[in-house]
Write a protein that holds these residues in place. Sequence first.
Motif, PDB file in Angstrom:
ATOM      1  N   ASP A  39       0.665  -1.330  -0.096  1.00 20.60           N
ATOM      2  CA  ASP A  39      -0.046   0.011   0.080  1.00 20.60           C
ATOM      3  C   ASP A  39       0.954   1.045  -0.022  1.00 20.60           C
ATOM      4  O   ASP A  39       0.858   1.958  -0.860  1.00 20.60           O
ATOM      5  N   CYS A  40       1.437   1.446   1.037  1.00 20.01           N
ATOM      6  CA  CYS A  40       2.315   2.586   1.216  1.00 20.01           C
ATOM      7  C   CYS A  40       3.673   2.852   0.625  1.00 20.01           C
ATOM      8  O   CYS A  40       4.262   3.927   0.143  1.00 20.01           O
ATOM      9  N   ARG A  41       4.175   1.697   0.517  1.00 18.22           N
ATOM     10  CA  ARG A  41       5.464   1.488  -0.104  1.00 18.22           C
ATOM     11  C   ARG A  41       6.672   2.212   0.587  1.00 18.22           C
ATOM     12  O   ARG A  41       7.702   2.458   0.261  1.00 18.22           O
ATOM     13  N   GLU A  42       6.286   2.541   1.778  1.00 17.85           N
ATOM     14  CA  GLU A  42       7.210   3.507   2.738  1.00 17.85           C
ATOM     15  C   GLU A  42       7.557   2.815   4.085  1.00 17.85           C
ATOM     16  O   GLU A  42       7.937   3.475   5.050  1.00 17.85           O
ATOM     17  N   GLY A  43       7.200   1.934   4.337  1.00 20.19           N
ATOM     18  CA  GLY A  43       7.503   1.064   5.541  1.00 20.19           C
ATOM     19  C   GLY A  43       6.672   1.594   6.823  1.00 20.19           C
ATOM     20  O   GLY A  43       6.882   1.556   7.957  1.00 20.19           O
ATOM     21  N   ALA A  44       5.298   2.076   6.155  1.00 22.41           N
ATOM     22  CA  ALA A  44       4.464   2.512   7.341  1.00 22.41           C
ATOM     23  C   ALA A  44       2.988   1.860   7.413  1.00 22.41           C
ATOM     24  O   ALA A  44       2.627   1.539   8.616  1.00 22.41           O
ATOM     25  N   CYS A  45       2.715   0.944   6.705  1.00 20.53           N
ATOM     26  CA  CYS A  45       1.314   0.399   6.725  1.00 20.53           C
ATOM     27  C   CYS A  45       1.363  -1.291   7.166  1.00 20.53           C
ATOM     28  O   CYS A  45       0.270  -1.775   7.540  1.00 20.53           O
ATOM     29  N   ALA A  46       2.455  -1.706   6.901  1.00 20.43           N
ATOM     30  CA  ALA A  46       2.738  -3.150   7.141  1.00 20.43           C
ATOM     31  C   ALA A  46       2.073  -4.091   6.369  1.00 20.43           C
ATOM     32  O   ALA A  46       1.997  -5.376   6.261  1.00 20.43           O
ATOM     33  N   THR A  47       1.320  -3.664   5.176  1.00 20.22           N
ATOM     34  CA  THR A  47       0.712  -4.449   4.260  1.00 20.22           C
ATOM     35  C   THR A  47       1.586  -5.687   3.527  1.00 20.22           C
ATOM     36  O   THR A  47       1.065  -6.597   3.141  1.00 20.22           O
ATOM     37  N   CYS A  48       2.734  -5.349   3.350  1.00 22.09           N
ATOM     38  CA  CYS A  48       3.826  -5.990   2.546  1.00 22.09           C
ATOM     39  C   CYS A  48       4.444  -6.974   3.788  1.00 22.09           C
ATOM     40  O   CYS A  48       5.542  -7.453   3.213  1.00 22.09           O
ATOM     41  N   LYS A  49       4.202  -7.024   5.004  1.00 24.82           N
ATOM     42  CA  LYS A  49       5.012  -7.700   5.789  1.00 24.82           C
ATOM     43  C   LYS A  49       5.195  -9.340   5.467  1.00 24.82           C
ATOM     44  O   LYS A  49       3.945 -10.069   5.152  1.00 24.82           O
ATOM     45  N   ALA A  77       9.978  -9.199   8.045  1.00 22.42           N
ATOM     46  CA  ALA A  77      10.385  -8.133   7.254  1.00 22.42           C
ATOM     47  C   ALA A  77       9.355  -7.450   6.218  1.00 22.42           C
ATOM     48  O   ALA A  77       8.386  -7.711   6.053  1.00 22.42           O
ATOM     49  N   LEU A  78       9.406  -6.098   6.065  1.00 24.01           N
ATOM     50  CA  LEU A  78       8.584  -5.458   5.260  1.00 24.01           C
ATOM     51  C   LEU A  78       9.203  -5.350   3.649  1.00 24.01           C
ATOM     52  O   LEU A  78      10.205  -4.900   3.630  1.00 24.01           O
ATOM     53  N   ALA A  79       8.381  -6.094   2.872  1.00 24.61           N
ATOM     54  CA  ALA A  79       9.030  -6.455   1.427  1.00 24.61           C
ATOM     55  C   ALA A  79       9.330  -5.112   0.817  1.00 24.61           C
ATOM     56  O   ALA A  79      10.268  -5.036  -0.225  1.00 24.61           O
ATOM     57  N   CYS A  80       8.530  -4.122   1.092  1.00 24.40           N
ATOM     58  CA  CYS A  80       8.968  -2.928   0.254  1.00 24.40           C
ATOM     59  C   CYS A  80      10.182  -1.977   0.886  1.00 24.40           C
ATOM     60  O   CYS A  80      10.694  -1.164   0.137  1.00 24.40           O
ATOM     61  N   GLN A  81      10.686  -2.582   1.657  1.00 22.32           N
ATOM     62  CA  GLN A  81      11.950  -1.829   2.565  1.00 22.32           C
ATOM     63  C   GLN A  81      13.189  -2.927   2.512  1.00 22.32           C
ATOM     64  O   GLN A  81      14.147  -2.354   2.471  1.00 22.32           O
TER      65      GLN A  81
HETATM   66 FE1  FES Z   1       3.413  -0.193   3.498  1.00 18.51          FE
HETATM   67 FE2  FES Z   1       5.464  -1.994   2.882  1.00 18.51          FE
HETATM   68  S1  FES Z   1       3.906  -1.238   1.447  1.00 18.51           S
HETATM   69  S2  FES Z   1       5.017  -1.032   4.955  1.00 18.51           S
END
Ligand code: FES
Length: 339
Positions: A39-49, A77-81
């Motif tokens: 979602d956020c791609r910024e390490g804030a929403c946890a959608t990509c955990k 880990a967060l896949a976006c980070q």
């Molecule tokens: Fe939001 Fe990775 S997409 S934390």
Amino acid sequence: MSFDIALNFEDGVTRFINCGRAESVVDAAYRQGINIPMDCREGACATCKCRVESGDYSLGDYIEDALSSSEADQGYALACQMRPTSDCVVLVPTSSTACSTRQESYVAQIKEVRRLSESTFSLALQGDGLKDLVFLPGQYANLQVPGEEHRQRAYSFSSMTARGNSVTFLIRNVPGGLMSSFLKERATPGGEMIMNGPFGSFYLRPLVRPLLMLAGGTGLAPFLAMLDKIVAAGGSPFPIHLIYGVNTDRDVVEIDKLETFTRLIPSFTFEVCVVDANSERPKKGYVTHHIEPAHLNDGDVDIYLCGPPPMVEAVAQHLRDVNVKSASFHFEKFAASIS
Ligand code: FES
């Protein structure tokens, strides 16, 4: 420089992507047509955990709400980070279809069909179509029976890496079985076969303690691939013991290969047990009869089992009976299919 990342989805599908040194796993996946939820791609929403099962990586930038330090300690880990610094295995907590992944399909040629015993075939496939095939040792593929477009059978790889673009499988000879009949009556070298995969969550994890491998019949196949991989990695500092159980002496196959592994992996030992009371082999009975306390190492052991469902239940019961909780217990159940 790039790394091979295995993305394991919760429906058992595995896809491999390559990920550049400075690239996030989400970006690498998207570049290769796999939409990991985000979602956020910024390490804030946890959608990509995701959970990283093996490999080294940096966690990148994120907020504590998205990933707590205890989760990070447990391998989340967060896949976006996340930026890998080695090959990794990443568990993605959603299905492969939700991530729009295609089924990977390979066209191969039959290299050889060998009758290892009355009850077991070895099938080798080869061809340029396999050059991009990667899988984790222990995983399986679905083989389409030629002439039966909608009928596939699942078999574990019994060799690791496509040496010379080839892979092998152990296949049980089921009287009247679709694949068995094909192998006996129609398979010829050069004939085409379609393979889909890889699949499965039964694969070798990092070696961090002794291993106990329990194989029933053609359930030996994934262990041959795992041992191949351990050889390629330079061996194991931990003891590895395999108990290979079969019904009759006629079912025993690939002993030469296992003996070779004992030479290539000094910490590897194996034994064979046969259910048939008239067996000429010294060890009779089921696999559970031959699990010694030393194999269980007071629970500090990773157990891998591939065999029919009753064997999985019997081993689980045995562990309860001896009051040992192993550090991990990975299993693959299989049943022969005729139709
Ligand atoms: Fe939001 Fe990775 S997409 S934390």
